[in-house]
Design a protein around this motif. Structure first.
Motif, PDB file in Angstrom:
ATOM      1  N   VAL A  32       0.865  -1.168   0.000  1.00 18.00           N
ATOM      2  CA  VAL A  32       0.000   0.000   0.000  1.00 18.00           C
ATOM      3  C   VAL A  32       0.903   1.219   0.000  1.00 18.00           C
ATOM      4  O   VAL A  32       1.883   1.266   0.732  1.00 18.00           O
ATOM      5  N   GLU A  33       0.602   2.167  -0.854  1.00 18.37           N
ATOM      6  CA  GLU A  33       1.351   3.419  -0.897  1.00 18.37           C
ATOM      7  C   GLU A  33       0.496   4.514  -0.280  1.00 18.37           C
ATOM      8  O   GLU A  33      -0.731   4.456  -0.330  1.00 18.37           O
ATOM      9  N   ALA A  34       1.139   5.504   0.286  1.00 16.87           N
ATOM     10  CA  ALA A  34       0.425   6.626   0.895  1.00 16.87           C
ATOM     11  C   ALA A  34       1.030   7.937   0.426  1.00 16.87           C
ATOM     12  O   ALA A  34       2.181   7.984  -0.017  1.00 16.87           O
ATOM     13  N   ARG A  35       0.228   8.977   0.534  1.00 19.55           N
ATOM     14  CA  ARG A  35       0.693  10.329   0.215  1.00 19.55           C
ATOM     15  C   ARG A  35      -0.035  11.284   1.150  1.00 19.55           C
ATOM     16  O   ARG A  35      -1.258  11.271   1.241  1.00 19.55           O
ATOM     17  N   PHE A  36       0.722  12.094   1.860  1.00 14.40           N
ATOM     18  CA  PHE A  36       0.116  13.096   2.735  1.00 14.40           C
ATOM     19  C   PHE A  36      -0.361  14.267   1.886  1.00 14.40           C
ATOM     20  O   PHE A  36       0.308  14.685   0.957  1.00 14.40           O
ATOM     21  N   GLN A  37      -1.549  14.762   2.206  1.00 15.62           N
ATOM     22  CA  GLN A  37      -2.137  15.887   1.506  1.00 15.62           C
ATOM     23  C   GLN A  37      -2.542  16.934   2.533  1.00 15.62           C
ATOM     24  O   GLN A  37      -2.540  16.670   3.733  1.00 15.62           O
ATOM     25  N   THR A  38      -2.893  18.103   2.084  1.00 18.09           N
ATOM     26  CA  THR A  38      -3.255  19.165   3.017  1.00 18.09           C
ATOM     27  C   THR A  38      -4.487  18.817   3.845  1.00 18.09           C
ATOM     28  O   THR A  38      -4.609  19.254   4.977  1.00 18.09           O
ATOM     29  N   ASP A  39      -5.377  17.991   3.292  1.00 21.04           N
ATOM     30  CA  ASP A  39      -6.611  17.648   4.001  1.00 21.04           C
ATOM     31  C   ASP A  39      -6.612  16.242   4.587  1.00 21.04           C
ATOM     32  O   ASP A  39      -7.634  15.764   5.040  1.00 21.04           O
ATOM     33  N   GLY A  40      -5.484  15.538   4.561  1.00 18.85           N
ATOM     34  CA  GLY A  40      -5.426  14.190   5.113  1.00 18.85           C
ATOM     35  C   GLY A  40      -4.410  13.326   4.402  1.00 18.85           C
ATOM     36  O   GLY A  40      -3.334  13.784   4.026  1.00 18.85           O
ATOM     37  N   VAL A  41      -4.783  12.061   4.173  1.00 16.13           N
ATOM     38  CA  VAL A  41      -3.879  11.076   3.585  1.00 16.13           C
ATOM     39  C   VAL A  41      -4.615  10.324   2.483  1.00 16.13           C
ATOM     40  O   VAL A  41      -5.781   9.967   2.634  1.00 16.13           O
ATOM     41  N   ALA A  42      -3.925  10.065   1.390  1.00 14.75           N
ATOM     42  CA  ALA A  42      -4.453   9.227   0.315  1.00 14.75           C
ATOM     43  C   ALA A  42      -3.669   7.916   0.323  1.00 14.75           C
ATOM     44  O   ALA A  42      -2.465   7.908   0.574  1.00 14.75           O
ATOM     45  N   CYS A  43      -4.357   6.798   0.075  1.00 14.29           N
ATOM     46  CA  CYS A  43      -3.727   5.481   0.015  1.00 14.29           C
ATOM     47  C   CYS A  43      -4.144   4.790  -1.273  1.00 14.29           C
ATOM     48  O   CYS A  43      -5.269   4.961  -1.730  1.00 14.29           O
ATOM     49  N   ARG A  44      -3.219   4.008  -1.822  1.00 12.64           N
ATOM     50  CA  ARG A  44      -3.534   3.251  -3.042  1.00 12.64           C
ATOM     51  C   ARG A  44      -2.782   1.932  -3.040  1.00 12.64           C
ATOM     52  O   ARG A  44      -1.817   1.742  -2.312  1.00 12.64           O
ATOM     53  N   ASP A  45      -3.237   1.023  -3.893  1.00 10.01           N
ATOM     54  CA  ASP A  45      -2.615  -0.282  -4.080  1.00 10.01           C
ATOM     55  C   ASP A  45      -1.459  -0.111  -5.050  1.00 10.01           C
ATOM     56  O   ASP A  45      -1.663   0.319  -6.188  1.00 10.01           O
ATOM     57  N   SER A  46      -0.260  -0.475  -4.647  1.00  9.20           N
ATOM     58  CA  SER A  46       0.905  -0.276  -5.507  1.00  9.20           C
ATOM     59  C   SER A  46       0.872  -1.156  -6.752  1.00  9.20           C
ATOM     60  O   SER A  46       1.545  -0.864  -7.733  1.00  9.20           O
ATOM     61  N   LYS A  47       0.077  -2.238  -6.736  1.00  6.98           N
ATOM     62  CA  LYS A  47      -0.021  -3.106  -7.908  1.00  6.98           C
ATOM     63  C   LYS A  47      -0.989  -2.567  -8.953  1.00  6.98           C
ATOM     64  O   LYS A  47      -0.984  -3.020 -10.086  1.00  6.98           O
ATOM     65  N   ASP A  48      -1.836  -1.611  -8.568  1.00  9.24           N
ATOM     66  CA  ASP A  48      -2.855  -1.095  -9.486  1.00  9.24           C
ATOM     67  C   ASP A  48      -3.053   0.399  -9.234  1.00  9.24           C
ATOM     68  O   ASP A  48      -4.091   0.827  -8.721  1.00  9.24           O
ATOM     69  N   ILE A  49      -2.067   1.189  -9.604  1.00  9.16           N
ATOM     70  CA  ILE A  49      -2.093   2.619  -9.296  1.00  9.16           C
ATOM     71  C   ILE A  49      -3.086   3.409 -10.145  1.00  9.16           C
ATOM     72  O   ILE A  49      -3.336   4.579  -9.873  1.00  9.16           O
ATOM     73  N   GLN A  50      -3.680   2.776 -11.136  1.00  8.35           N
ATOM     74  CA  GLN A  50      -4.683   3.456 -11.959  1.00  8.35           C
ATOM     75  C   GLN A  50      -6.038   3.522 -11.254  1.00  8.35           C
ATOM     76  O   GLN A  50      -6.869   4.350 -11.607  1.00  8.35           O
ATOM     77  N   ARG A  51      -6.254   2.649 -10.284  1.00  6.66           N
ATOM     78  CA  ARG A  51      -7.513   2.684  -9.532  1.00  6.66           C
ATOM     79  C   ARG A  51      -7.531   3.910  -8.639  1.00  6.66           C
ATOM     80  O   ARG A  51      -6.484   4.399  -8.219  1.00  6.66           O
ATOM     81  N   PRO A  52      -8.714   4.405  -8.307  1.00  9.30           N
ATOM     82  CA  PRO A  52      -8.795   5.583  -7.434  1.00  9.30           C
ATOM     83  C   PRO A  52      -8.196   5.305  -6.053  1.00  9.30           C
ATOM     84  O   PRO A  52      -8.316   4.207  -5.522  1.00  9.30           O
ATOM     85  N   ALA A  53      -7.562   6.308  -5.517  1.00 11.60           N
ATOM     86  CA  ALA A  53      -6.999   6.207  -4.171  1.00 11.60           C
ATOM     87  C   ALA A  53      -8.110   6.400  -3.141  1.00 11.60           C
ATOM     88  O   ALA A  53      -9.132   7.025  -3.417  1.00 11.60           O
ATOM     89  N   LEU A  54      -7.894   5.845  -1.966  1.00  9.00           N
ATOM     90  CA  LEU A  54      -8.779   6.086  -0.839  1.00  9.00           C
ATOM     91  C   LEU A  54      -8.268   7.309  -0.100  1.00  9.00           C
ATOM     92  O   LEU A  54      -7.059   7.459   0.089  1.00  9.00           O
ATOM     93  N   HIS A  55      -9.169   8.177   0.314  1.00 12.36           N
ATOM     94  CA  HIS A  55      -8.772   9.397   1.018  1.00 12.36           C
ATOM     95  C   HIS A  55      -9.297   9.356   2.452  1.00 12.36           C
ATOM     96  O   HIS A  55     -10.450   8.998   2.679  1.00 12.36           O
TER      97      HIS A  55
END
Length: 61
Positions: A21-44
């Motif tokens: 699982v990959e994560a990215r910090f954003q100004t309004d929280g955190v986004a997470c995504r599946d590293s095997k399928d990065i084209q799918r929408p991230a969870l926020h």
């Protein structure tokens, strides 16, 4: 939260087989995504929800 992590990153505990699982910090929280399928929408997650999750993990829940 660590505001300096604006790019996607994986945990240092992740395995090298790509199943992470990959994560990215954003100004309004955190986004997470599946590293095997990065084209799918991230969870926020709102910052407070993410911090509650981290606290529960650290507490072993």
């Amino acid at each position: 939260m660590r505001a300096n992590r604006l790019e996607w990153f994986k945990s240092s505990y992740s395995s090298q087989d790509g199943g992470c699982v990959e994560a990215r910090f954003q100004t309004d929280g955190v986004a997470c995504r599946d590293s095997k399928d990065i084209q799918r929408p991230a969870l926020h997650f709102a910052a407070a929800r993410w911090q509650a999750f981290v606290n529960d993990v650290k507490a072993g829940r």
